[in-house]
Design an enzyme around this catalytic site. Sequence first.
Site, PDB file in Angstrom:
ATOM      1  N   ASN A 114       0.771  -1.132  -0.032  1.00  0.00           N
ATOM      2  CA  ASN A 114      -0.081   0.089  -0.026  1.00  0.00           C
ATOM      3  C   ASN A 114       0.843   1.222   0.141  1.00  0.00           C
ATOM      4  OD1 ASN A 114      -2.204   1.601   0.184  1.00  0.00           O
ATOM      5  ND2 ASN A 114      -2.595   0.672   2.094  1.00  0.00           N
ATOM      6  N   HIS A 168     -13.919  -5.531  10.958  1.00  0.00           N
ATOM      7  CA  HIS A 168     -13.678  -4.371  11.616  1.00  0.00           C
ATOM      8  C   HIS A 168     -14.869  -3.916  12.159  1.00  0.00           C
ATOM      9  CE1 HIS A 168     -10.070  -4.449   8.915  1.00  0.00           C
ATOM     10  NE2 HIS A 168      -9.885  -5.134   9.899  1.00  0.00           N
ATOM     11  N   ARG A 219     -13.127  -6.688  15.668  1.00  0.00           N
ATOM     12  CA  ARG A 219     -12.291  -5.639  16.270  1.00  0.00           C
ATOM     13  C   ARG A 219     -12.991  -4.257  16.310  1.00  0.00           C
ATOM     14  NH1 ARG A 219      -7.587  -3.049  12.309  1.00  0.00           N
ATOM     15  NH2 ARG A 219      -9.374  -1.617  11.863  1.00  0.00           N
ATOM     16  N   TYR A 233      -7.566   6.070  13.437  1.00  0.00           N
ATOM     17  CA  TYR A 233      -7.195   4.972  12.872  1.00  0.00           C
ATOM     18  C   TYR A 233      -8.314   4.130  13.182  1.00  0.00           C
ATOM     19  CZ  TYR A 233      -5.740   0.500  11.536  1.00  0.00           C
ATOM     20  OH  TYR A 233      -5.995  -0.727  10.943  1.00  0.00           O
ATOM     21  N   ASP A 276      -6.757  -2.838  17.634  1.00  0.00           N
ATOM     22  CA  ASP A 276      -5.687  -2.435  17.236  1.00  0.00           C
ATOM     23  C   ASP A 276      -4.931  -1.170  17.353  1.00  0.00           C
ATOM     24  OD1 ASP A 276      -3.439  -2.309  15.213  1.00  0.00           O
ATOM     25  OD2 ASP A 276      -4.646  -2.318  13.445  1.00  0.00           O
ATOM     26  N   HIS A 326      -2.301  -0.155  16.293  1.00  0.00           N
ATOM     27  CA  HIS A 326      -1.387   0.412  15.218  1.00  0.00           C
ATOM     28  C   HIS A 326      -0.120   0.991  15.420  1.00  0.00           C
ATOM     29  CE1 HIS A 326      -2.001   1.815  10.731  1.00  0.00           C
ATOM     30  NE2 HIS A 326      -2.708   0.457  10.688  1.00  0.00           N
ATOM     31  N   GLU A 333      -3.553  -5.729  19.598  1.00  0.00           N
ATOM     32  CA  GLU A 333      -3.068  -5.821  18.388  1.00  0.00           C
ATOM     33  C   GLU A 333      -1.859  -4.543  18.134  1.00  0.00           C
ATOM     34  OE1 GLU A 333      -5.308  -6.418  14.927  1.00  0.00           O
ATOM     35  OE2 GLU A 333      -4.006  -5.226  13.613  1.00  0.00           O
ATOM     36  N   GLU A 383       2.248  -7.184  11.821  1.00  0.00           N
ATOM     37  CA  GLU A 383       2.003  -6.744  10.259  1.00  0.00           C
ATOM     38  C   GLU A 383       2.922  -5.974   9.596  1.00  0.00           C
ATOM     39  OE1 GLU A 383      -1.666  -4.951  11.254  1.00  0.00           O
ATOM     40  OE2 GLU A 383      -0.872  -2.984  10.048  1.00  0.00           O
ATOM     41  N   ARG A 410       1.241 -12.267  13.728  1.00  0.00           N
ATOM     42  CA  ARG A 410       0.215 -11.817  12.659  1.00  0.00           C
ATOM     43  C   ARG A 410       1.168 -11.120  11.628  1.00  0.00           C
ATOM     44  NH1 ARG A 410      -1.668  -7.273  12.784  1.00  0.00           N
ATOM     45  NH2 ARG A 410      -3.679  -7.871  11.746  1.00  0.00           N
ATOM     46  N   HIS A 464      -2.171 -11.028   8.902  1.00  0.00           N
ATOM     47  CA  HIS A 464      -2.639  -9.821   8.437  1.00  0.00           C
ATOM     48  C   HIS A 464      -3.801  -9.977   7.246  1.00  0.00           C
ATOM     49  CE1 HIS A 464      -1.907  -5.567   7.112  1.00  0.00           C
ATOM     50  NE2 HIS A 464      -2.868  -5.366   8.053  1.00  0.00           N
ATOM     51  N   ASP A 503      -6.354  -3.858   1.684  1.00  0.00           N
ATOM     52  CA  ASP A 503      -5.127  -3.331   0.831  1.00  0.00           C
ATOM     53  C   ASP A 503      -4.262  -4.313   0.317  1.00  0.00           C
ATOM     54  OD1 ASP A 503      -4.486  -2.076   3.976  1.00  0.00           O
ATOM     55  OD2 ASP A 503      -2.920  -3.113   2.828  1.00  0.00           O
ATOM     56  N   GLU A 530      -7.964 -12.160  10.013  1.00  0.00           N
ATOM     57  CA  GLU A 530      -8.691 -11.065   9.838  1.00  0.00           C
ATOM     58  C   GLU A 530      -9.197 -10.957   8.388  1.00  0.00           C
ATOM     59  OE1 GLU A 530      -5.704  -7.750   9.608  1.00  0.00           O
ATOM     60  OE2 GLU A 530      -7.273  -6.288   9.694  1.00  0.00           O
ATOM     61  N   TRP A 553       1.990   6.409  12.151  1.00  0.00           N
ATOM     62  CA  TRP A 553       0.481   6.236  11.818  1.00  0.00           C
ATOM     63  C   TRP A 553       0.117   4.864  12.303  1.00  0.00           C
ATOM     64  CZ3 TRP A 553      -2.018   3.167   7.931  1.00  0.00           C
ATOM     65  CH2 TRP A 553      -3.393   3.499   7.686  1.00  0.00           C
TER      66      TRP A 553
HETATM   67  C1  CS2 Z   1      -4.213  -2.634   9.587  1.00  0.00           C
HETATM   68  C2  CS2 Z   1      -4.101  -2.417   8.322  1.00  0.00           C
HETATM   69  O1  CS2 Z   1      -5.605  -4.504   9.244  1.00  0.00           O
HETATM   70  C3  CS2 Z   1      -4.926  -3.886  10.084  1.00  0.00           C
HETATM   71  O2  CS2 Z   1      -4.718  -4.584  11.272  1.00  0.00           O
HETATM   72  O3  CS2 Z   1      -3.378  -2.412  10.712  1.00  0.00           O
HETATM   73  O4  CS2 Z   1      -5.431  -2.012   7.693  1.00  0.00           O
HETATM   74  C4  CS2 Z   1      -3.056  -1.263   7.876  1.00  0.00           C
HETATM   75  O5  CS2 Z   1      -3.325  -0.072   8.496  1.00  0.00           O
HETATM   76  C5  CS2 Z   1      -3.061  -1.304   6.597  1.00  0.00           C
HETATM   77  O6  CS2 Z   1      -2.536  -2.864   5.911  1.00  0.00           O
HETATM   78  C6  CS2 Z   1      -1.899  -0.326   5.811  1.00  0.00           C
HETATM   79  O7  CS2 Z   1      -1.791  -0.504   4.363  1.00  0.00           O
HETATM   80 MG    MG Z   2      -3.463  -3.660  12.381  1.00  0.00          MG
END
Ligand code: CS2
Ligand code: MG
Length: 408
Positions: free
Chosen positions: A38, A123, A148, A160, A216, A218, A242, A268, A289, A318, A322, A345, A408
């Site tokens: 991505n 999600h 989630r 996020y 998550d 993140h 997560e 991830e 993951r 993961h 994307d 997921e 991010w």
């Molecule tokens: C996220 C992702 O799915 C998840 O757990 O952390 O959506 C992540 O933000 C994206 O893969 C970024 O491209």
């Molecule tokens: Mg994630």
Amino acid sequence: MKITEVRTIVTCPGRNYVIVKIVTDEPGLYGVGDATLNGRELAVATILQEYFAPLLIGRDPDRIEDIWQTLYRGFYWKGGPDAMTALSGIDMALWDIKGKRAGMPVYALLGGKTREGVLAYTHAGGRDFVEVEDAVRQCVEQGFKVVRAQVAVPGGAGTYGAGGRMEAASATWIHGDGGPMPAIERWEPSPYLRVVPNLFAHLRATVGPEVELLHDVHERLTPIQAARLARELEPFHLFFLEDPLRPENREGFRIIRQHSTTPLAMGELFHTRYECLPLLTEQLIDFIRCDLGHSGGITEARKIAAVAECYQVQTAWHGPGDIAPPTHAANVHLDLALPNFGVQEMVFFPEIVQEVLPGAPVFRDGYLEVADMPGLGVDVNEDLAAKYPYQRAYLPMVRRADGSVHDW
Ligand code: CS2
Ligand code: MG
């Protein structure tokens, strides 16, 4: 049997995907893999076209491990997200070919099914607790047993995952003078740390104890902040917390572990087994993951899973929107075969993605299934893919209240 062509297909049916198609000299025999990273799609496409593809022409596609070693260890500069994503796409396409050639689904080549279906989570997001609660209820009605949950933090523009099912996986399409620009999110640890435990208190009080919930982070917290969050979430019994820390800081997991029994998941942003290793051998996490599309495909993931199995760590690969259907299919084939699978997921792909890239796993009553057909069961409609050309897009970026950059 020989590889005659490695095709790199970049397409944007709503978001950018990089697809690898490996063609052999056996009439009609080819494999399809996913090499989408991505926000850096064209970098991966260049690695595939300019550096990897020429090395594959004339090789025997059955020799997956040797090709994997060639594209990883054969290069002096190893690893990194871009090259590992390119390698992952090739690896998936080779497993697809092997399955088609054997007349078997990939899970059968990996040892056969150890389970009938693959427990899935998706999600639920919202601007406030009630919106998240509604989203969780919708997921439960759809059959999800694991969900989630993410909520907007007041004052944190674009928190996020708070926008719902697909938002977390979205690239952004903000146009500045020079074309698309990244969206800037605002984030501060204190309000986030106050809000999240209250969200889960609300959810347990309203949706009850049975639905498995996870969250998550993140990769945004410091170790002691993450320890506080994990500890305050203990009464709400998360399935897992997560990605609490940046992938660079694996030592920090020791601090979280010292303070909390909330199960932890991470991975991830890892690209090889070596990054996973200390978290597994020191038993600092409960779910690994990695992204099969960014960490070397099925070949590497099954090795990571084998190490994890020794420490009773389960897998939770993961599975966001994307990455393209071939990675989702590879996830499920591996999940079906692994003894230490934990959860998967998933997202629901829009219809247009399913037309361009048919064969994503199917969700039924909480579990994912793949068709009982040879290979990974996914394909690419090249004519349709050509109708959706690449569009530059960035993931969002984060800045703190004082204007400084944050992860991010
Ligand atoms: C996220 C992702 O799915 C998840 O757990 O952390 O959506 C992540 O933000 C994206 O893969 C970024 O491209
Ligand atoms: Mg994630």
